[in-house]
Design a protein around this motif. Structure first.
Motif, short mmCIF file in Angstrom:
data_model
loop_
_atom_site.label_atom_id
_atom_site.label_comp_id
_atom_site.label_asym_id
_atom_site.label_seq_id
_atom_site.Cartn_x
_atom_site.Cartn_y
_atom_site.Cartn_z
N LYS A 44 -14.75 -80.09 -50.95
CA LYS A 44 -13.32 -79.84 -50.83
C LYS A 44 -13.07 -78.58 -50.01
N THR A 45 -12.04 -78.64 -49.17
CA THR A 45 -11.68 -77.46 -48.38
C THR A 45 -10.95 -76.44 -49.25
N ASP A 46 -10.97 -75.21 -48.79
CA ASP A 46 -10.26 -74.11 -49.45
C ASP A 46 -9.55 -73.32 -48.37
N THR A 52 -14.49 -72.50 -45.20
CA THR A 52 -14.27 -73.85 -45.74
C THR A 52 -12.86 -74.37 -45.45
#
Length: 79
Positions: A44-46, A52
């Motif tokens: 998952k991206t942040d 990320t």
């Protein structure tokens, strides 16, 4: 303006989309934006972390039986 709500069961690839299979590197769900981690898995991206933040796509399916969430090691399809 009303808030947008994500309904996981309604997320899917459109006809003609390029769908690629990946392995999850951590917990994620259908509709989550993901990036390719250093080990080749997707996570998952942040948006708060530069390393990320850049998504390569969105998860449209997990596993072979229509699961809506997955854990590290599960297969997923990304558009």
């Amino acid at each position: 303006m009303a808030d947008l709500a994500l309904t996981q069961k309604n997320v899917g690839a459109l006809l003609g989309s390029i769908v690629k299979p990946y392995t999850l590197g951590g917990a994620a769900g259908v509709g989550d934006p993901v990036y390719i981690a250093a080990d080749g898995d997707v996570e998952k991206t942040d948006a708060a972390a530069a390393a990320t933040a850049q998504a390569i796509g969105i998860i449209v399916s997990i596993g072979a039986y229509g699961a809506l969430t997955g854990v590290a090691g599960d297969r997923c399809d990304v558009v």
